[in-house]
Design an enzyme around this catalytic site. Structure first.
Site, mmCIF file in Angstrom:
data_model
loop_
_atom_site.group_PDB
_atom_site.id
_atom_site.type_symbol
_atom_site.label_atom_id
_atom_site.label_comp_id
_atom_site.label_asym_id
_atom_site.label_seq_id
_atom_site.Cartn_x
_atom_site.Cartn_y
_atom_site.Cartn_z
ATOM 1 N N ALA A 1 0.863 -1.176 0.000
ATOM 2 C CA ALA A 1 0.000 0.000 0.000
ATOM 3 C C ALA A 1 0.901 1.228 0.000
ATOM 4 C CB ALA A 1 -0.883 -0.024 1.235
ATOM 5 N N GLY B 1 0.772 -5.095 1.001
ATOM 6 C CA GLY B 1 -0.416 -5.180 0.151
ATOM 7 C C GLY B 1 -0.132 -5.837 -1.192
ATOM 8 N N GLU C 1 -0.289 -9.446 -0.514
ATOM 9 C CA GLU C 1 -1.707 -9.735 -0.261
ATOM 10 C C GLU C 1 -2.508 -9.735 -1.563
ATOM 11 O OE1 GLU C 1 -1.783 -6.565 2.686
ATOM 12 O OE2 GLU C 1 -2.633 -7.982 4.115
ATOM 13 N N GLU D 1 4.379 -5.281 7.559
ATOM 14 C CA GLU D 1 3.506 -4.358 8.285
ATOM 15 C C GLU D 1 3.866 -4.187 9.753
ATOM 16 O OE1 GLU D 1 2.519 -6.575 6.114
ATOM 17 O OE2 GLU D 1 0.997 -5.733 4.786
#
Ligand code: DAK
Length: 269
Positions: A75, A120, A123, A143
């Site tokens: 992200a 992300g 993911e 993270e």
């Protein structure tokens, strides 16, 4: 094979969508930020998914990142840093919606991972059905080192793919693993030289597209839904999807072609 760059009504900023026959290729295209996912990119992905979902001529999707260095480096930290709680919630809801739409899309999605698949990005790859990585690919859930938990499904999809112990190790330590290790633990299906990445992904897509698209779609549905419930319920789901195949002309075609010893001619209906 005709390659067409799809022009969407809603203009995309950070994503391109191409179609080659029955294959769609979505490319996340922010190489300067290593294809990090900001809100605009997630919105673009949402639009591209809607286009593909509604296109009956598309049977399979490849999702990749522009450039050789990165699939998606997570992200967008620069955008996330200044979010308030409302903004954070909106960002999280948008991302989770897009990832879940990919996971449940009515056609298989192959992630073609050239380089970094971090946070992300890892993911996003895990929300795809199949992952093909280049030898240079790197994976991590960093993270916890940024003071957050994985928020786009990492705590849920990673243990389902690689098992509980390995997922906990990767998430707690934030360790970055290479493609060979990712293959060893089952995070990716295949590792290939970088220069062959798209060809290999297309080869796999072609193998999928040689089969009845409705059956493939129902296989995806049965696997996805069945994995979330106990075996008795899972078998019911399988029977339900098996039954639906018999509403399709392609089921008759597949079996007739076998009995007549001729090539199949599936039409996705
Ligand atoms: N976000 C924004 N920009 C990024 C970025 C990222 N994730 N990763 C790289 N960039 C940018 C860099 O800032 C740099 O920009 P400029 O300085 O050139 O303007 C450019 O991409 C090139 O990066 P580097 O110069 O750092 O390149 P290096 O080769 O030196 O290093 C690297 C490559 C991938 C090792 C490094 O860039 C890196 O560590 N990147 C961050 C990786 C990371 O920690 N990713 C995880 C992000 S956390 C949520 C749900 C989910 C999430 C959050 C919330 N909710 C439910 C609300 C997800 C969180 C994450 O994914």
């Amino acid at each position: 094979m005709e390659i067409k760059n799809v022009i969407l009504e809603e203009e995309l900023k950070n994503v391109t969508l191409e179609k080659e026959g029955n294959l769609a290729i979505i490319t996340i295209n922010r190489p300067k930020a290593l294809n990090a996912l900001n809100s605009d990119t997630l919105k673009d992905l949402d639009v591209a998914i809607t286009n593909i979902e509604n296109d009956n001529d598309i049977y399979c999707v490849i999702l990749t990142g522009a450039g050789e260095k990165s699939f998606v480096a997570g992200a967008d930290i620069a955008e996330m840093k200044d979010l308030d709680s409302k903004g954070g919630e909106e960002f999280g809801l948008l991302g989770n919606k897009v990832f879940r739409r990919l996971e449940t899309l009515n056609k298989p999605v192959i992630a073609a991972i050239s380089g970094f698949a971090l946070g992300g990005g890892c993911e996003l790859a895990m929300a795809c059905d199949i992952r093909i990585a280049s030898e240079k690919a790197k994976f991590a859930q960093p993270e916890a080192g940024l003071g957050i938990t994985p928020g786009f499904g990492g705590t849920q999809r990673l243990p389902r793919i690689v098992g509980l112990g390995k997922a906990k190790e990767l998430i707690y330590t934030c360790a970055m693993i290479n493609a060979e290790e990712a293959l060893r633990i089952g995070l990716v299906n295949k590792v290939v030289p970088l220069e062959n990445l798209m060809d290999e992904a297309k080869k796999m897509a072609a193998a999928i597209n040689a089969n009845a698209p409705i059956a493939v779609k129902l296989c995806k549905d049965a696997i996805n839904r069945g994995m979330q419930v106990d075996m008795d319920k899972a078998i019911e789901i399988e029977a339900e999807d098996f039954g639906k195949c018999f509403d399709s002309e392609d089921q008759v075609e597949g079996m007739t072609a076998f009995l007549e010893r001729r090539a199949k001619n599936f039409k996705n209906n």
